[in-house]
Design a protein around this motif. Structure first.
Motif, PDB file in Angstrom:
ATOM      1  N   ASP A  29       0.847  -1.189   0.000  1.00  0.00           N
ATOM      2  CA  ASP A  29       0.000   0.000   0.000  1.00  0.00           C
ATOM      3  C   ASP A  29       0.880   1.236   0.000  1.00  0.00           C
ATOM      4  O   ASP A  29       1.686   1.435   0.912  1.00  0.00           O
ATOM      5  CB  ASP A  29      -0.932  -0.001   1.222  1.00  0.00           C
ATOM      6  N   THR A  30       0.745   2.064  -1.015  1.00  0.00           N
ATOM      7  CA  THR A  30       1.523   3.300  -1.128  1.00  0.00           C
ATOM      8  C   THR A  30       0.568   4.475  -1.296  1.00  0.00           C
ATOM      9  O   THR A  30      -0.358   4.423  -2.112  1.00  0.00           O
ATOM     10  CB  THR A  30       2.483   3.244  -2.323  1.00  0.00           C
ATOM     11  N   VAL A  31       0.779   5.541  -0.527  1.00  0.00           N
ATOM     12  CA  VAL A  31      -0.065   6.734  -0.577  1.00  0.00           C
ATOM     13  C   VAL A  31       0.765   7.887  -1.121  1.00  0.00           C
ATOM     14  O   VAL A  31       1.862   8.170  -0.627  1.00  0.00           O
ATOM     15  CB  VAL A  31      -0.615   7.078   0.822  1.00  0.00           C
ATOM     16  N   VAL A  32       0.225   8.524  -2.155  1.00  0.00           N
ATOM     17  CA  VAL A  32       0.870   9.707  -2.733  1.00  0.00           C
ATOM     18  C   VAL A  32       0.220  10.943  -2.134  1.00  0.00           C
ATOM     19  O   VAL A  32      -0.998  11.117  -2.211  1.00  0.00           O
ATOM     20  CB  VAL A  32       0.736   9.706  -4.270  1.00  0.00           C
ATOM     21  N   ILE A  33       1.015  11.815  -1.523  1.00  0.00           N
ATOM     22  CA  ILE A  33       0.521  13.002  -0.829  1.00  0.00           C
ATOM     23  C   ILE A  33       0.804  14.224  -1.687  1.00  0.00           C
ATOM     24  O   ILE A  33       1.933  14.441  -2.136  1.00  0.00           O
ATOM     25  CB  ILE A  33       1.190  13.142   0.550  1.00  0.00           C
ATOM     26  N   GLY A  34      -0.246  15.018  -1.918  1.00  0.00           N
ATOM     27  CA  GLY A  34      -0.118  16.231  -2.709  1.00  0.00           C
ATOM     28  C   GLY A  34      -0.579  17.454  -1.939  1.00  0.00           C
ATOM     29  O   GLY A  34      -0.790  17.412  -0.724  1.00  0.00           O
ATOM     30  N   SER A  35      -0.745  18.539  -2.668  1.00  0.00           N
ATOM     31  CA  SER A  35      -1.181  19.802  -2.068  1.00  0.00           C
ATOM     32  C   SER A  35      -2.415  20.304  -2.801  1.00  0.00           C
ATOM     33  O   SER A  35      -2.468  20.298  -4.030  1.00  0.00           O
ATOM     34  CB  SER A  35      -0.064  20.846  -2.151  1.00  0.00           C
ATOM     35  N   GLN A  36      -3.427  20.732  -2.046  1.00  0.00           N
ATOM     36  CA  GLN A  36      -4.643  21.267  -2.625  1.00  0.00           C
ATOM     37  C   GLN A  36      -4.577  22.766  -2.851  1.00  0.00           C
ATOM     38  O   GLN A  36      -5.472  23.341  -3.467  1.00  0.00           O
ATOM     39  CB  GLN A  36      -5.844  20.939  -1.728  1.00  0.00           C
ATOM     40  N   VAL A  37      -3.525  23.432  -2.361  1.00  0.00           N
ATOM     41  CA  VAL A  37      -3.365  24.875  -2.540  1.00  0.00           C
ATOM     42  C   VAL A  37      -2.000  25.151  -3.146  1.00  0.00           C
ATOM     43  O   VAL A  37      -1.066  24.334  -3.055  1.00  0.00           O
ATOM     44  CB  VAL A  37      -3.513  25.620  -1.196  1.00  0.00           C
ATOM     45  N   SER A  38      -1.888  26.290  -3.776  1.00  0.00           N
ATOM     46  CA  SER A  38      -0.629  26.710  -4.383  1.00  0.00           C
ATOM     47  C   SER A  38       0.124  27.632  -3.445  1.00  0.00           C
ATOM     48  O   SER A  38      -0.482  28.339  -2.626  1.00  0.00           O
ATOM     49  CB  SER A  38      -0.903  27.427  -5.706  1.00  0.00           C
ATOM     50  N   GLY A  39       1.433  27.615  -3.572  1.00  0.00           N
ATOM     51  CA  GLY A  39       2.239  28.486  -2.732  1.00  0.00           C
ATOM     52  C   GLY A  39       3.684  28.042  -2.698  1.00  0.00           C
ATOM     53  O   GLY A  39       4.107  27.157  -3.456  1.00  0.00           O
ATOM     54  N   THR A  40       4.442  28.648  -1.826  1.00  0.00           N
ATOM     55  CA  THR A  40       5.870  28.364  -1.667  1.00  0.00           C
ATOM     56  C   THR A  40       6.089  27.492  -0.438  1.00  0.00           C
ATOM     57  O   THR A  40       5.533  27.775   0.638  1.00  0.00           O
ATOM     58  CB  THR A  40       6.672  29.669  -1.541  1.00  0.00           C
ATOM     59  N   ILE A  41       6.894  26.422  -0.613  1.00  0.00           N
ATOM     60  CA  ILE A  41       7.197  25.539   0.511  1.00  0.00           C
ATOM     61  C   ILE A  41       8.050  26.305   1.523  1.00  0.00           C
ATOM     62  O   ILE A  41       9.164  26.742   1.223  1.00  0.00           O
ATOM     63  CB  ILE A  41       7.935  24.279   0.034  1.00  0.00           C
ATOM     64  N   LYS A  42       7.487  26.502   2.719  1.00  0.00           N
ATOM     65  CA  LYS A  42       8.195  27.254   3.747  1.00  0.00           C
ATOM     66  C   LYS A  42       9.085  26.360   4.593  1.00  0.00           C
ATOM     67  O   LYS A  42      10.226  26.736   4.923  1.00  0.00           O
ATOM     68  CB  LYS A  42       7.176  27.964   4.647  1.00  0.00           C
ATOM     69  N   LYS A  43       8.602  25.167   4.922  1.00  0.00           N
ATOM     70  CA  LYS A  43       9.363  24.282   5.802  1.00  0.00           C
ATOM     71  C   LYS A  43       9.030  22.833   5.481  1.00  0.00           C
ATOM     72  O   LYS A  43       7.892  22.501   5.180  1.00  0.00           O
ATOM     73  CB  LYS A  43       9.029  24.584   7.277  1.00  0.00           C
ATOM     74  N   ILE A  44      10.048  21.962   5.546  1.00  0.00           N
ATOM     75  CA  ILE A  44       9.868  20.523   5.352  1.00  0.00           C
ATOM     76  C   ILE A  44      10.323  19.812   6.623  1.00  0.00           C
ATOM     77  O   ILE A  44      11.413  20.067   7.142  1.00  0.00           O
ATOM     78  CB  ILE A  44      10.659  20.012   4.135  1.00  0.00           C
TER      79      ILE A  44
END
Length: 436
Positions: free
Chosen positions: A59-74
């Motif tokens: 089982d593999t889950v791909v995680i995305g983003s529903q909003v646009s913007g700049t990645i501030k922190k990982i």
């Protein structure tokens, strides 16, 4: 006198030369024929289908983003072990905070307008009851009051949407697992205008893997759910991994006119040796027997020839189901080593003929055969462990040996290394089953 002695010596030399020429060139060499004998033995035999595939997490889950913007922190990287609800990354929330504040102000304005329109409607209603205004003026005030109510509801919905978008700036893990890939870095801009950008890929449980095997259409008919599977990977060539067929997908894959079917194989990975993406060399065991009476497959191909008849008493060949006086074939003639019949249920029954050594005689015997792996053949009926089955023969001459079917060898050709196989009974035991 001396002349006579010289003539006698010359004659003796000529006689010796002639004898040597006759001995080495014209003398018929004596050949010795040796039979290779093997006795039936009990052992493992199985038939398998070979395929290649790719190791993948169950089982593999791909995680995305529903909003646009700049990645501030990982907050997670490759191979990070994460828990459900853990913060993985954060998109710069400045614009979304401003939108929330703006929608909050709009909602407050709508509420204030609603208070005014409600008071105005109440006032116009009292005047209408007193007969000071017309009904049209009252309906105008009533409509303005209802519009103000709708504006409050709309502003509240927009505020909720802005707050939700603000919450989407925090990317959380939906499952417990291991981060397989990270597709973004801090400072990178992600845009979700047309499709959802991929940020992370998380495998749920790496201790449970599956292999996606591509099985050829010629072999897929023998593959069934639940059959045992063994496979190897290039990273651990000496390790054999086990699995079980879980699913055979009906959708075919066509590549270069080759049709294959995706077969899903479950494989435990408790020691975490299997990594996603590894190429697996797969054996799917379609039929297996642990204790079968076996003979070499070469025994069904052996047929005595004229050279054999010079040293052994070869019984006449008799086709299966016929008497000794009908349809006999002379020794050394080739015939069908396997013949097919059907049993009472209509299933094909395989038969074959083998030659047995009994003292100085060779006799043939029809047997019923079962599974074969091209090396050994299962004997269902017709032989015992005490029978001596002929699998091959060799002709030996003056210390050199050659197969009876190999023909004359040029004297200028180099001899093969190693001596010939000696006759006699082989006590080779049946091969054990592959690791389970």
């Amino acid at each position: 006198m001396k002349r006579n002695k010289r003539m006698i010596i010359i004659l003796l030399v000529l006689v010796l030369i002639a004898a040597a020429i006759w001995y080495f060139r014209f003398r018929k060499e004596e050949n010795t024929l040796t039979l290779t004998i093997e006795k039936p033995h009990y052992g493992y035999i199985g038939t398998s289908v070979m395929a290649t595939g790719t190791v993948q997490p169950v089982d593999t889950v791909v995680i995305g983003s529903q909003v646009s913007g700049t990645i501030k922190k990982i907050f997670a990287d490759f191979n990070s072990v994460v828990k459900k609800g853990q913060l993985l990354a954060q998109i710069d929330p400045s614009l979304f905070i401003a939108q929330v504040q703006q929608q909050n102000a709009t909602l407050q304005q709508a509420k204030n307008n609603l208070v005014y329109e409600q008071a105005n409607y109440n006032r116009q209603n009292e005047l209408y009851k007193a007969g000071a205004i017309s009904k049209a003026e009252l309906e105008t005030a009533q409509n303005a009051y209802k519009v103000a109510q709708d504006q409050v509801n709309g502003a509240a919905a927009q505020l909720t949407s802005a707050q939700k978008n603000l919450s989407f700036t925090n990317i959380y893990s939906p499952i417990d697992g291991t981060v397989m890939s990270r597709a973004v870095s801090e400072g990178q801009t992600v845009a979700s205008s047309f499709n959802t950008p991929t940020l992370f890929s998380i495998a749920k449980d790496l201790t449970k893997m599956q292999v996606r095997a591509a099985v050829d259409e010629a072999d897929i008919g023998n593959v069934k759910v639940g059959e045992r599977v063994t496979f190897t990977v290039d990273a651990f060539p000496n390790d054999v991994f086990n699995g079980t067929v879980q699913e055979i997908r009906l959708q075919p894959t066509v590549s270069s006119n080759v049709v294959t079917y995706t077969t899903i194989i479950n494989a435990p990975n408790d020691n975490l040796k299997l990594k996603p993406g590894m190429t697996a060399n797969i054996n799917i065991y379609t039929e297996e027997l642990d204790k079968a009476l076996l003979i070499p497959a070469a025994a069904l191909k052996y047929t005595p020839d004229a050279a054999t008849a010079k040293q052994f008493k070869v019984a006449p060949y008799t086709p299966m189901g016929k008497g000794n006086t009908a349809g006999n074939k002379p020794a050394g003639s080739s015939g069908d080593s396997t013949r097919r019949k059907t049993d009472s249920t209509g299933n094909p029954v395989k038969h074959g003929v083998v030659w047995l050594k009994r003292g100085d005689s060779l006799v043939h015997k029809w047997i019923e055969t079962g599974l074969t792996d091209d090396i050994n053949v299962q004997v269902v009926k017709g032989l015992t462990e005490n029978d001596e089955v002929v699998t091959a023969q060799q002709v030996e001459s003056k210390g050199t040996s050659a197969s009876a079917s190999s023909g004359d060898r040029s004297p200028f050709m180099p001899q093969r290394r190693g001596g010939s196989r000696s006759g006699g009974s082989s006590n080779r035991s049946g091969g054990g089953p592959p690791p389970r």
